[in-house]
Design a protein around this motif. Sequence first.
Motif, short mmCIF file in Angstrom:
data_model
loop_
_atom_site.label_atom_id
_atom_site.label_comp_id
_atom_site.label_asym_id
_atom_site.label_seq_id
_atom_site.Cartn_x
_atom_site.Cartn_y
_atom_site.Cartn_z
N GLY A 177 39.14 39.76 6.60
CA GLY A 177 37.80 39.53 7.45
C GLY A 177 38.19 38.78 8.75
N THR A 178 37.01 38.97 9.68
CA THR A 178 37.11 38.15 9.99
C THR A 178 35.01 38.12 10.49
N CYS A 179 34.04 36.57 11.03
CA CYS A 179 33.62 36.18 10.42
C CYS A 179 32.39 36.29 12.11
N ALA A 180 31.76 35.94 11.62
CA ALA A 180 30.38 36.67 12.80
C ALA A 180 30.88 35.99 14.11
N GLU A 181 30.94 34.66 13.47
CA GLU A 181 30.90 33.26 14.79
C GLU A 181 32.34 33.60 15.39
N ALA A 182 32.83 34.01 14.46
CA ALA A 182 34.34 34.37 15.31
C ALA A 182 34.83 35.16 16.39
N GLY A 183 33.79 36.68 15.73
CA GLY A 183 33.79 37.54 16.98
C GLY A 183 32.61 37.08 18.22
N ALA A 184 31.84 35.99 17.47
CA ALA A 184 31.13 36.38 18.98
C ALA A 184 31.65 34.78 20.15
N ILE A 185 32.76 34.02 19.68
CA ILE A 185 33.22 32.91 20.25
C ILE A 185 34.83 33.96 20.75
N ALA A 186 35.06 34.96 19.96
CA ALA A 186 36.06 35.91 21.24
C ALA A 186 34.96 36.39 22.33
N ALA A 187 34.53 37.10 21.87
CA ALA A 187 33.69 37.79 22.90
C ALA A 187 33.02 36.70 24.07
N MET A 188 32.95 35.77 23.83
CA MET A 188 33.21 34.45 24.90
C MET A 188 33.83 34.12 26.03
N VAL A 189 35.41 33.83 25.27
CA VAL A 189 36.84 33.91 26.07
C VAL A 189 37.08 35.19 26.24
N ALA A 190 36.64 36.12 25.82
CA ALA A 190 37.43 37.61 26.72
C ALA A 190 36.47 37.63 27.73
N ALA A 191 35.50 36.84 27.78
CA ALA A 191 34.57 37.79 29.46
C ALA A 191 35.03 35.84 30.05
N GLY A 192 35.79 35.45 29.57
CA GLY A 192 36.00 34.20 30.71
C GLY A 192 35.37 32.77 30.24
N GLU A 193 34.49 32.72 29.70
CA GLU A 193 33.38 31.58 29.28
C GLU A 193 34.45 30.39 28.05
N ARG A 194 34.20 29.43 28.25
CA ARG A 194 34.96 28.22 27.41
C ARG A 194 33.24 27.30 26.95
N GLU A 195 32.98 27.90 27.16
CA GLU A 195 30.98 26.07 26.26
C GLU A 195 30.50 27.29 26.39
N ILE A 196 30.36 26.34 24.85
CA ILE A 196 28.17 26.76 23.75
C ILE A 196 28.01 26.31 23.80
N VAL A 197 26.84 25.92 24.44
CA VAL A 197 25.77 25.36 23.95
C VAL A 197 24.45 25.48 23.33
N GLU A 198 24.76 26.58 22.16
CA GLU A 198 23.27 27.12 21.71
C GLU A 198 23.91 27.85 20.54
N VAL A 199 23.63 27.90 19.07
CA VAL A 199 24.20 28.79 18.20
C VAL A 199 23.10 28.83 17.00
N TYR A 200 23.08 30.31 17.10
CA TYR A 200 22.36 30.87 16.05
C TYR A 200 23.03 32.03 15.38
N VAL A 201 22.68 31.65 13.67
CA VAL A 201 23.76 32.30 13.06
C VAL A 201 22.57 33.10 11.03
N ILE A 202 22.86 34.61 11.68
CA ILE A 202 21.58 35.09 10.17
C ILE A 202 22.73 36.36 9.84
N ALA A 203 21.88 35.97 8.51
CA ALA A 203 22.33 37.16 6.72
C ALA A 203 21.32 36.93 6.02
N ASP A 204 21.49 37.92 5.50
CA ASP A 204 19.99 37.96 3.97
C ASP A 204 20.42 37.48 2.58
N SER A 205 20.27 36.47 3.43
CA SER A 205 19.97 35.28 1.93
C SER A 205 18.98 34.86 1.12
#
Length: 130
Positions: free
Chosen positions: A48-76
Amino acid sequence: MELRQKALSVRENAHAPYSNFRVGAALRTPDGHIFTGCNVENVAYPEGTCAEAGAIAAMVAAGEREIVEVYVIADSPDPVPPCGGCRQKLAEFAGADVPVTLATTQGTERRTTVGNLLPGAFGPGHMDRA
């Protein structure tokens, strides 16, 4: 608040028929663009693929390479941190001081940084052959 809403919304799209544990992630780039991802399970664990990895892949696919803030949420009961692999993935595109908010769908939030999530991260400097 915008990152929370985006992460919460994309979490609903998670494909988690085996664990029923849906995770959403949103990240912001320096120019303000927000990219999201959700976990995508596969019957052939651990393919499978983690949520964070999916967001990073979308960012890279859009041509961006730098993250300045991250938010992760789950029902736990408690905020869920990224897995080890995703911590390394975040460290590839974010400085150690980049804020990371870990959250539950009930509203509990815990703020940390990429550096606190992955102290002693393996980085490009380790590849130098001086």
